[in-house]
Write an enzyme that holds these catalytic residues in place. Structure first.
Site, PDB file in Angstrom:
ATOM      1  CE  LYS A 150      45.411  43.860  36.208  1.00  0.00           C
ATOM      2  NZ  LYS A 150      44.030  44.945  36.226  1.00  0.00           N
ATOM      3  CB  SER A 182      41.746  41.941  46.340  1.00  0.00           C
ATOM      4  OG  SER A 182      42.410  40.935  45.599  1.00  0.00           O
TER       5      SER A 182
HETATM    6  N1  PMP Z   1      43.104  42.088  43.313  1.00  0.00           N
HETATM    7  C1  PMP Z   1      44.381  42.377  43.269  1.00  0.00           C
HETATM    8  C2  PMP Z   1      45.413  41.667  44.182  1.00  0.00           C
HETATM    9  C3  PMP Z   1      44.763  43.028  42.045  1.00  0.00           C
HETATM   10  O1  PMP Z   1      46.203  43.083  41.942  1.00  0.00           O
HETATM   11  C4  PMP Z   1      43.985  43.665  41.289  1.00  0.00           C
HETATM   12  C5  PMP Z   1      44.387  44.529  40.141  1.00  0.00           C
HETATM   13  N2  PMP Z   1      44.754  45.751  40.535  1.00  0.00           N
HETATM   14  C6  PMP Z   1      42.557  43.443  41.388  1.00  0.00           C
HETATM   15  C7  PMP Z   1      42.130  42.597  42.622  1.00  0.00           C
HETATM   16  C8  PMP Z   1      41.468  43.871  40.697  1.00  0.00           C
HETATM   17  O2  PMP Z   1      41.533  43.593  39.295  1.00  0.00           O
HETATM   18  P1  PMP Z   1      40.859  44.379  38.206  1.00  0.00           P
HETATM   19  O3  PMP Z   1      42.080  45.660  37.890  1.00  0.00           O
HETATM   20  O4  PMP Z   1      40.654  43.765  37.064  1.00  0.00           O
HETATM   21  O5  PMP Z   1      39.724  45.125  38.772  1.00  0.00           O
END
Ligand code: PMP
Length: 347
Positions: free
Chosen positions: A62, A297
């Site tokens: 991010k 994630s």
């Molecule tokens: N993984 C993590 C740990 C995140 O904090 C985020 C953002 N919320 C994402 C993945 C996903 O990224 P994006 O917001 O670009 O979809």
């Protein structure tokens, strides 16, 4: 989206005699390495590569969106020295914003729901952000954390330097960050040999922006959405309906109940649902056998990347995102009691 040159540095590096350096925090964002995921690659016969976004200076994928959104507000004249950046965020965007605010001389105010790990609140406070932890309510409720952030920014707009709502979900400077940096870096570092790009969505900025850039170079690159259970994005991609799949999931920062402006119109070829039980086993396997310490994630992304490799067959190059490290998830993903209460096992 505008076309981009395959160069990634948001601003110039500084060359001092023989010493080549990054000039500041902003310059250190991006240009993260692609790392071969060995066990997954060997098992599938594909090259499964992770883009090491945890190596950004604020520690996550991010940082790019945080800088691009702040730069957009600066360029539009809405944010001047001493101004305030307000955001509703479950974590990493707030952390990225807090870093960039310090580097650029802004105050940072963060609204977050009360179902997030305490580590993230502590980090934000350490970085100097003003943190408001608010009750977790659906997006339709006016007291939802994102809506509270928008109203708070408006209430401060007369302040010196101005006040802006970063608005990561619907501010498309977020996906532009990935169109202008993440996508070109992947194209450059794979010599254009990437066959598929796989990522979970929170705001959708990473998937939509990177995917749009890769498709602009080669329309055959497969763009794959990874989704945890308890989210509507898998159904959105496969049926067009934003009905939720049954949850919950212990993942944080990914999954959504709505199609954000950043995700709107994204060319997505395929979606993969990943169960927490598979994600947990994979992150622990990577920790024990290859030394990696990833957040949840990243585990979802890599499970889906392996699934995509099996779908495509051996010989393909599959790129995914290593979003952040496990350090922010000590009380959840890396807590034996927490996992046992949810019947999740690590092998
Ligand atoms: N993984 C993590 C740990 C995140 O904090 C985020 C953002 N919320 C994402 C993945 C996903 O990224 P994006 O917001 O670009 O979809």
């Amino acid at each position: 989206m505008t076309t981009a040159t395959p160069t990634t540095a948001p601003s110039s590096d500084t060359t001092t005699g023989a010493v080549r350096t990054h000039g500041n925090f902003i310059d250190a964002i991006g240009n993260t390495p692609l790392i071969r995921m060995n066990a997954l690659s060997d098992a599938t016969g594909c090259e499964i590569l992770g883009k090491a976004e945890f190596m950004n200076p604020g520690g996550s994928v991010k940082d790019r969106a945080a800088w691009w959104m702040i730069r957009d507000h600066e360029q539009a004249g809405r944010l001047k020295p001493g101004g305030t950046v307000v955001e509703g965020t479950a974590g990493n965007t707030g952390i990225g914003l807090a870093h960039v605010c310090n580097a650029r001389g802004y105050k940072c105010v963060i609204f977050m729901p009360d179902n997030q790990s305490p580590e993230k609140v502590q980090i934000l406070q350490t970085l100097g952000a003003e943190v408001h932890v608010v009750p977790t309510v659906p997006y339709s409720n006016p007291m939802n954390y994102q809506k509270q952030a928008g109203r708070h920014a408006e209430s401060l707009s007369g302040n010196q330097g101005g006040a802006v709502w970063a608005n990561q979900f619907d501010n498309t400077a977020n996906r532009l960050a990935h169109f202008e940096s993440t996508g070109p870096e992947i194209w450059r570092d794979t010599n254009g040999r990437v066959d598929a790009f796989v990522a979970a969505t929170g705001t959708g900025g990473t998937l939509a922006g990177t995917g749009a850039f890769l498709k602009s170079q080669n329309p055959d690159v497969q763009i794959v959405c990874a989704d945890p259970y308890g989210s509507a994005i898998y159904n959105y991609v496969t049926t067009g309906e934003t009905t939720m799949t049954p949850g919950p999931s212990i993942t944080e920062g990914i999954g959504n109940s709505r199609v954000t402006d950043n995700l709107q119109g994204a060319a997505i070829d395929h979606a993969v649902q990943v169960h927490d039980s598979d994600m947990v086993k994979l992150v622990y396997q990577l920790l024990r056998e290859e030394g990696w310490f990833f957040g949840s994630s990243t585990g979802i992304n890599l499970c889906a990347a392996a699934e995509q490799a099996r779908r495509m067959g051996p010989g393909h190059v599959i790129v995914s995102i290593l979003c952040d490290t496990g350090a922010k998830y000590q009380s959840s993903l890396y807590n034996a009691e927490f996992l046992a209460e949810r019947n999740l096992v690590t092998r």
